[in-house]
Design a protein around this motif. Structure first.
Motif, mmCIF file in Angstrom:
data_model
loop_
_atom_site.group_PDB
_atom_site.id
_atom_site.type_symbol
_atom_site.label_atom_id
_atom_site.label_comp_id
_atom_site.label_asym_id
_atom_site.label_seq_id
_atom_site.Cartn_x
_atom_site.Cartn_y
_atom_site.Cartn_z
ATOM 1 N N TRP A 426 -24.480 50.802 54.467
ATOM 2 C CA TRP A 426 -24.260 52.422 54.921
ATOM 3 C C TRP A 426 -24.735 53.286 53.779
ATOM 4 O O TRP A 426 -24.852 52.620 52.540
ATOM 5 C CB TRP A 426 -22.643 52.312 54.824
ATOM 6 C CG TRP A 426 -22.141 51.924 56.160
ATOM 7 C CD1 TRP A 426 -21.727 50.683 56.412
ATOM 8 C CD2 TRP A 426 -22.034 52.479 57.413
ATOM 9 N NE1 TRP A 426 -21.332 50.514 57.566
ATOM 10 C CE2 TRP A 426 -21.422 51.613 58.473
ATOM 11 C CE3 TRP A 426 -22.409 53.822 57.863
ATOM 12 C CZ2 TRP A 426 -21.270 51.883 59.615
ATOM 13 C CZ3 TRP A 426 -22.376 54.128 59.225
ATOM 14 C CH2 TRP A 426 -21.852 53.200 60.087
ATOM 15 N N ALA A 427 -25.180 54.252 54.004
ATOM 16 C CA ALA A 427 -25.586 55.295 52.887
ATOM 17 C C ALA A 427 -24.388 56.084 52.286
ATOM 18 O O ALA A 427 -24.177 57.008 52.454
ATOM 19 C CB ALA A 427 -26.582 56.297 53.676
ATOM 20 N N SER A 428 -23.459 55.080 51.543
ATOM 21 C CA SER A 428 -22.373 55.584 51.053
ATOM 22 C C SER A 428 -22.349 56.467 50.185
ATOM 23 O O SER A 428 -21.539 57.470 49.904
ATOM 24 C CB SER A 428 -21.657 54.332 50.437
ATOM 25 O OG SER A 428 -22.384 53.425 49.604
ATOM 26 N N ALA A 429 -23.674 56.776 49.447
ATOM 27 C CA ALA A 429 -23.853 57.670 48.373
ATOM 28 C C ALA A 429 -23.645 59.121 49.096
ATOM 29 O O ALA A 429 -23.497 59.947 48.290
ATOM 30 C CB ALA A 429 -25.352 57.508 47.671
ATOM 31 N N LEU A 430 -23.798 59.143 50.369
ATOM 32 C CA LEU A 430 -23.900 60.463 51.114
ATOM 33 C C LEU A 430 -22.554 60.800 51.502
ATOM 34 O O LEU A 430 -22.349 61.977 52.229
ATOM 35 C CB LEU A 430 -24.841 60.447 52.346
ATOM 36 C CG LEU A 430 -26.184 60.132 51.943
ATOM 37 C CD1 LEU A 430 -26.971 60.244 53.268
ATOM 38 C CD2 LEU A 430 -26.839 61.235 51.149
ATOM 39 N N LEU A 431 -21.507 59.905 51.136
ATOM 40 C CA LEU A 431 -20.249 60.296 51.796
ATOM 41 C C LEU A 431 -19.605 61.270 50.669
ATOM 42 O O LEU A 431 -19.527 61.054 49.527
ATOM 43 C CB LEU A 431 -19.252 58.960 51.759
ATOM 44 C CG LEU A 431 -19.562 58.041 52.635
ATOM 45 C CD1 LEU A 431 -18.711 56.671 52.809
ATOM 46 C CD2 LEU A 431 -18.960 58.582 54.156
ATOM 47 N N PRO A 432 -18.927 62.249 51.156
ATOM 48 C CA PRO A 432 -17.998 63.171 50.400
ATOM 49 C C PRO A 432 -16.939 62.506 49.908
ATOM 50 O O PRO A 432 -16.480 61.489 50.325
ATOM 51 C CB PRO A 432 -17.822 64.437 51.413
ATOM 52 C CG PRO A 432 -17.935 63.895 52.735
ATOM 53 C CD PRO A 432 -18.832 62.885 52.585
ATOM 54 N N PRO A 433 -16.272 63.164 48.640
ATOM 55 C CA PRO A 433 -15.359 62.670 48.220
ATOM 56 C C PRO A 433 -13.873 62.410 49.164
ATOM 57 O O PRO A 433 -13.241 61.585 48.967
ATOM 58 C CB PRO A 433 -14.650 63.628 46.791
ATOM 59 C CG PRO A 433 -16.098 64.266 46.611
ATOM 60 C CD PRO A 433 -16.715 64.469 47.988
ATOM 61 N N CYS A 434 -13.907 63.232 50.324
ATOM 62 C CA CYS A 434 -12.873 63.184 50.935
ATOM 63 C C CYS A 434 -12.673 62.078 52.115
ATOM 64 O O CYS A 434 -11.924 61.693 52.618
ATOM 65 C CB CYS A 434 -12.386 64.199 51.650
ATOM 66 S SG CYS A 434 -13.893 64.913 52.643
ATOM 67 N N PHE A 435 -13.940 61.448 52.260
ATOM 68 C CA PHE A 435 -14.234 60.245 53.062
ATOM 69 C C PHE A 435 -14.670 58.952 52.365
ATOM 70 O O PHE A 435 -15.295 59.056 51.482
ATOM 71 C CB PHE A 435 -15.281 60.273 54.054
ATOM 72 C CG PHE A 435 -15.059 61.562 55.178
ATOM 73 C CD1 PHE A 435 -14.055 61.342 56.088
ATOM 74 C CD2 PHE A 435 -15.552 62.658 55.036
ATOM 75 C CE1 PHE A 435 -13.733 62.225 56.944
ATOM 76 C CE2 PHE A 435 -15.273 63.949 55.847
ATOM 77 C CZ PHE A 435 -14.427 63.722 56.985
#
Length: 571
Positions: A426-435
């Protein structure tokens, strides 16, 4: 048929439009004309006694003409005359001794004895007596069972009187029918199966006669031969078209004689022959009846070639038949696509190609040939396409409203429904802090699945939070999987009722809060305390329609006042 016979009698009687008088001592001709075979014609002769005394008479018939000379002297008292008459309608037979017809001028006479019969020609009575100044009727009839040309001498003798010599000629003829054929050979014909076009010939019967002709086929229909002709009448100059249909049921030689009844008097025959042969279209190599493409990869093409043979003794034209739509979906093509003609014992190549564009589970499809209305199973083609295929249980996760400083977690399945194991990331680096999402990478074997934990924790951020198209790269797939996340952060709201705690320093006091779930979904609550002296369970679940008590603990570490110790709880 009776009306037809009467018409023929009328036509034949026209040869004697006017009465004919015969002269004694000479040979005179009496031509009765043509008579249809099997029909009976009758003519009347009148013997008149012009003398003054009654006279006897005798009849004699011979098949061979005989030269006769005139008799010596004639007794004037036994003078006689003989004449032939005809009527406007069909002549009917009369009993011997009935006397002359009305208008003959006689009034007496008798006859007896059996009639004379030569070559189908009959005369009666054989002898008799004719009164003076009277007349007696003689009957002449003819009937033949077959074609014939008859010439017979009839002698009427009056003792001591005149002798009459009449040469009677008549011809028995068949109706003038023209048959398009008398012998039809179908030759080799495929053994008949339902749906096949039958072998057929048309027999044309033309009536060249001047009279109507009745025709009736006497052949009883069989499985192998059908002659479509019932009883009918063919008018002069008209044609009767009779379908002759050959549908062989076996490979044995076939031969039948079909009889036609003509005018209920004669029979005509037509010979029908042929032989059934099997329809045989098959593979040259029987092992190809089960044709496998094997397990292929997406985009790879594999081709198989088989040989189709016509082992029949007759040429065939056929086409390939299959579920074209199903084969196209699978990526299978057949060649040739049109009609194929093969001579006896000839063969042709059939090419099948498999080019899958996606993962395809194991399949099998029949390929047949269609020939003469028959579907013949040729082979079964099978194969599959192995590919990487990972699927998400859902392409979006919606959390709804979550209080600030709270969190909510959803479970999402990621499954490997393909045939090959694959890594995912998953492109987890693109997840905002709330997710948050866990695990962010891994490996799935075929048939394996993993439960992803997706959490929404708005923190101090209020309002709608959305992430569209979070990518998950899969090994072996050109396009990644995507996931949409949505949640709403709301402010925490404390209970309206306040809880009062009173305890000594470093001692605990516990109070309970009633939690009632009136909704139709379960609650997963995470209490949030904004004061360090308050605490409780980190998570509590309340099922739909359930009420649960939640314990809040107060444990002060220093002296406090009532207002200073007040703390809020939100969930």
């Amino acid at each position: 048929q009776q009306q037809q016979q009467e018409k023929r009698d009328v036509a034949a009687s026209k040869a004697l439009v006017q009465p004919v008088q015969f002269v004694a001592g000479t040979v005179q001709e009496l031509d009765l004309g043509e008579v249809a075979v099997g029909e009976r014609i009758v003519r009347e002769l009148t013997l008149r006694n012009t003398g003054t005394h009654a006279a006897n008479f005798t009849l004699e018939m011979r098949p061979t003409p005989v030269q006769r000379s005139a008799a010596g002297s004639i007794n004037p008292s036994a003078a006689a005359t003989l004449r032939a008459t005809s009527s406007s309608g069909p002549t009917k037979s009369r009993k011997p001794g009935d006397g002359p017809r009305d208008g003959d001028g006689g009034d007496g006479g008798s006859g007896g004895g059996d009639g004379l019969r030569v070559q189908g020609l009959e005369a009666s009575p054989a002898h008799g007596l004719v009164a003076a100044q009277s007349a007696v009727g003689l009957q002449l009839s003819f009937q033949s069972a077959g074609p014939a040309s008859v010439s017979t001498d009839l002698t009427v003798t009056v003792p001591d009187g005149p002798v009459f010599h009449v040469r009677v000629t008549v011809r028995a003829v068949l109706p003038k029918l023209e048959w398009s054929f008398r012998d039809v050979a179908f030759g080799k014909v495929f053994v008949y199966k339902p749906g096949m076009p039958p072998a057929e010939r048309t027999l044309v019967i033309r009536n060249n006669d001047t009279q109507p002709v009745s025709i009736n086929c006497l052949y009883a229909r069989s499985e192998a031969l059908r002659v479509d002709c019932g009883a009918c009448v063919v008018l002069p100059g008209h044609d009767l078209r009779v379908p002759v249909v050959f549908t062989p049921q076996t490979t044995q030689p076939f031969r039948e004689t079909v009889l036609f009844d003509v005018n209920s008097a004669t029979q005509e025959s037509v010979v029908v022959s042929g032989q059934g042969v099997p329809l045989a279209i098959q593979l040259e190599d029987p092992r190809h009846k089960l044709l496998s493409f094997g397990a292929q990869r997406v985009g790879h093409t594999v081709t198989r070639t088989v040989v189709v043979c016509n082992t029949s003794p007759l040429p065939v034209t056929f086409s390939l038949v299959a579920d074209v739509q199903a084969l196209a979906t699978l990526g299978v093509t057949l060649q040739p696509a049109g009609m194929v003609s093969l001579a006896p014992r000839a063969s042709t190549a059939l090419q099948l190609s498999f080019t899958p564009a996606r993962r395809i589970p194991q399949f099998s499809e029949e390929v047949c040939v269609q020939c003469l209305g028959q579907i013949i199973k040729l082979l079964v083609v099978s194969g599959s396409c192995q590919a990487v295929q990972l699927e998400l249980e859902s392409k979006q996760v919606v959390f709804g409203a979550v209080v600030a400083q709270g969190s909510q977690t959803r479970r999402l399945l990621l499954s490997n429904t393909g045939d090959i194991g694959a890594k995912y990331s998953w492109a987890s680096a693109l997840l905002p802090p709330c997710f948050q999402l866990s695990p962010t990478e891994g490996y799935l074997s075929p048939g394996q699945e993993v439960a992803l934990q997706v959490t929404f924790q708005p923190g101090g951020v209020l309002g709608e939070q959305r992430l569209t198209g979070l990518a998950c790269s899969v090994e072996g797939l050109a396009a990644p999987l995507t996931l949409d996340l949505h949640g709403v952060g709301t402010a925490a709201q404390a209970e309206r009722d306040s809880l009062a705690f009173a305890t000594a320093v470093r001692q605990s006091d516990t109070k309970s809060i009633k939690l009632t779930n009136t909704s139709k979904v379960p609650w997963d609550l995470r209490p949030v305390f904004d004061h360090e002296f308050f605490g409780g369970d980190a998570q509590v679940q309340v099922l739909p329609g359930q009420t649960k008590m939640y314990d809040v603990h107060y444990h002060p570490l220093v002296m406090t006042t009532l207002t200073a110790a007040a703390g809020g709880a939100a969930g």
